[in-house]
Design a protein around this motif. Structure first.
Motif, PDB file in Angstrom:
ATOM      1  N   PHE A   1       0.824  -1.215   0.000  1.00 53.20           N
ATOM      2  CA  PHE A   1       0.000   0.000   0.000  1.00 53.20           C
ATOM      3  C   PHE A   1       0.859   1.265   0.000  1.00 53.20           C
ATOM      4  O   PHE A   1       0.422   2.314  -0.486  1.00 53.20           O
ATOM      5  N   ALA A   2       2.077   1.186   0.556  1.00 50.68           N
ATOM      6  CA  ALA A   2       2.959   2.350   0.549  1.00 50.68           C
ATOM      7  C   ALA A   2       3.321   2.757  -0.871  1.00 50.68           C
ATOM      8  O   ALA A   2       3.484   3.944  -1.173  1.00 50.68           O
TER       9      ALA A   2
ATOM     10  N   GLY B   1      10.179  12.503  -6.829  1.00 53.07           N
ATOM     11  CA  GLY B   1       9.695  11.676  -5.732  1.00 53.07           C
ATOM     12  C   GLY B   1      10.831  10.955  -5.031  1.00 53.07           C
ATOM     13  O   GLY B   1      10.824  10.828  -3.794  1.00 53.07           O
ATOM     14  N   ASN B   2      11.808  10.496  -5.787  1.00 58.59           N
ATOM     15  CA  ASN B   2      12.979   9.844  -5.181  1.00 58.59           C
ATOM     16  C   ASN B   2      13.794  10.837  -4.357  1.00 58.59           C
ATOM     17  O   ASN B   2      14.279  10.498  -3.266  1.00 58.59           O
TER      18      ASN B   2
ATOM     19  N   LEU C   1       5.258   6.410   1.048  1.00 55.02           N
ATOM     20  CA  LEU C   1       3.915   6.908   0.755  1.00 55.02           C
ATOM     21  C   LEU C   1       3.911   8.431   0.640  1.00 55.02           C
ATOM     22  O   LEU C   1       3.318   9.001  -0.285  1.00 55.02           O
ATOM     23  N   SER C   2       4.601   9.092   1.560  1.00 58.09           N
ATOM     24  CA  SER C   2       4.619  10.561   1.584  1.00 58.09           C
ATOM     25  C   SER C   2       5.338  11.136   0.373  1.00 58.09           C
ATOM     26  O   SER C   2       4.875  12.119  -0.224  1.00 58.09           O
TER      27      SER C   2
ATOM     28  N   GLY D   1       3.191  10.771  -2.648  1.00 58.18           N
ATOM     29  CA  GLY D   1       2.077  11.706  -2.566  1.00 58.18           C
ATOM     30  C   GLY D   1       2.491  13.131  -2.869  1.00 58.18           C
ATOM     31  O   GLY D   1       1.806  13.846  -3.612  1.00 58.18           O
ATOM     32  N   LEU D   2       3.619  13.562  -2.299  1.00 62.99           N
ATOM     33  CA  LEU D   2       4.099  14.922  -2.543  1.00 62.99           C
ATOM     34  C   LEU D   2       4.465  15.120  -4.013  1.00 62.99           C
ATOM     35  O   LEU D   2       4.167  16.160  -4.607  1.00 62.99           O
ATOM     36  N   ALA D   3       5.124  14.130  -4.604  1.00 63.16           N
ATOM     37  CA  ALA D   3       5.511  14.234  -6.014  1.00 63.16           C
ATOM     38  C   ALA D   3       4.283  14.349  -6.902  1.00 63.16           C
ATOM     39  O   ALA D   3       4.254  15.153  -7.852  1.00 63.16           O
ATOM     40  N   SER D   4       3.244  13.548  -6.609  1.00 64.69           N
ATOM     41  CA  SER D   4       2.032  13.597  -7.427  1.00 64.69           C
ATOM     42  C   SER D   4       1.290  14.919  -7.259  1.00 64.69           C
ATOM     43  O   SER D   4       0.776  15.485  -8.237  1.00 64.69           O
TER      44      SER D   4
END
Length: 260
Positions: free
Chosen positions: A84-85, A190-191, A240-241, A244-247
């Motif tokens: 789920f992460a 994101g990375n 997960l964070s 989410g931030l990248a998206s």
């Protein structure tokens, strides 16, 4: 129904090959079914490429990575939290796309997978670097597998991980080059965000028995000593964070700059 059947087969094989725990296989079914309903076989193609490539890389030269895995809270066999992460947000954006068929959610979907793939390739390939990575906190060399550290090999792998997902998305959906580039850039971002969160927020402990810096409360059959970071922020939450931030940043760019 065919897509759902393929998802079931993939989850079952993942469990048999010890790529997934039982809980991880069940979580993978949920994620796969939701994505297949939202984005069809093309969405499953992106998810499948991420899962297969990351699983194979985690098994590649596994013995060489044993010392590195000892630092981590969990091993390479993914449980439901790890699934789920990395797959929870793509599944969520698939559901939102079903309810509100907007390109915004498609962009967010692809960026989250590109981000997850970028981070996983960086971790699995970067762990094989002959040179120790540098901590972004103090630019000093640290042991391989340390959260918040970067190496040239790992960074190159992160770039290729994001780029591969962006290219598959472009070829599958006949996207423009600029859209592909946007997915790639925010996927790689994101990375970077994952590395920053891992360096400054993720919890770390020290094992009193072997003096190793680890991510788990227990190591060498004894309780570890808290070093720093937020105790509630483990690697799964960081993954997960960062996705989410990248998206979210990708959506903001798409709406305000790209004219989406």
């Amino acid at each position: 129904m065919i897509f759902i059947f393929l998802v079931l087969i993939a989850a079952f094989l993942g469990y048999l090959l010890q790529l997934l725990t039982m809980s991880g296989a069940l979580a993978a079914i949920v994620v796969g079914v939701l994505i297949s309903i939202g984005f069809g076989w093309k969405g499953l193609l992106l998810l499948g490429f991420f899962f297969i490539s990351s699983s194979l890389l985690s098994k590649y030269k596994k013995k060489q990575k044993q010392q590195i895995e000892a630092r981590h809270e969990k091993g390479s066999t993914r449980d439901w939290q790890q699934v789920f992460a990395n797959g929870g947000l793509p599944a969520l954006f698939s559901v939102l796309f079903i309810i509100f068929p907007s390109p915004i959610f498609f962009i967010a979907f692809t960026i989250t997978i590109a981000s997850a793939n970028s981070d996983t390739w960086a971790s699995e390939i970067g762990a094989l670097s002959k040179r120790k990575p540098l901590s972004i906190k103090n630019l000093k060399q640290v042991e391989p597998g340390t959260s918040g550290a970067m190496s040239f090999l790992g960074t190159f792998a992160a770039i290729m991980g994001a780029f591969s997902i962006a290219m598959i998305a472009m070829l599958s959906y006949s996207l423009s080059f600029s859209t592909m580039l946007m997915i790639f850039v925010f996927g790689f971002l994101g990375n970077i965000l994952d590395t920053l969160l891992g360096a400054f927020i993720q919890v770390t402990y020290r094992c009193p028995a072997c003096d190793m810096v680890v991510e788990s409360k227990w190591h060498c059959h004894c309780q570890t000593v808290y070093l720093g970071g937020r105790t509630v922020v483990n690697n799964d939450l960081v993954n997960l964070s960062s996705c989410g931030l990248a998206s979210l940043l990708g959506i903001l760019f798409f709406v305000t700059v790209a004219g989406g």
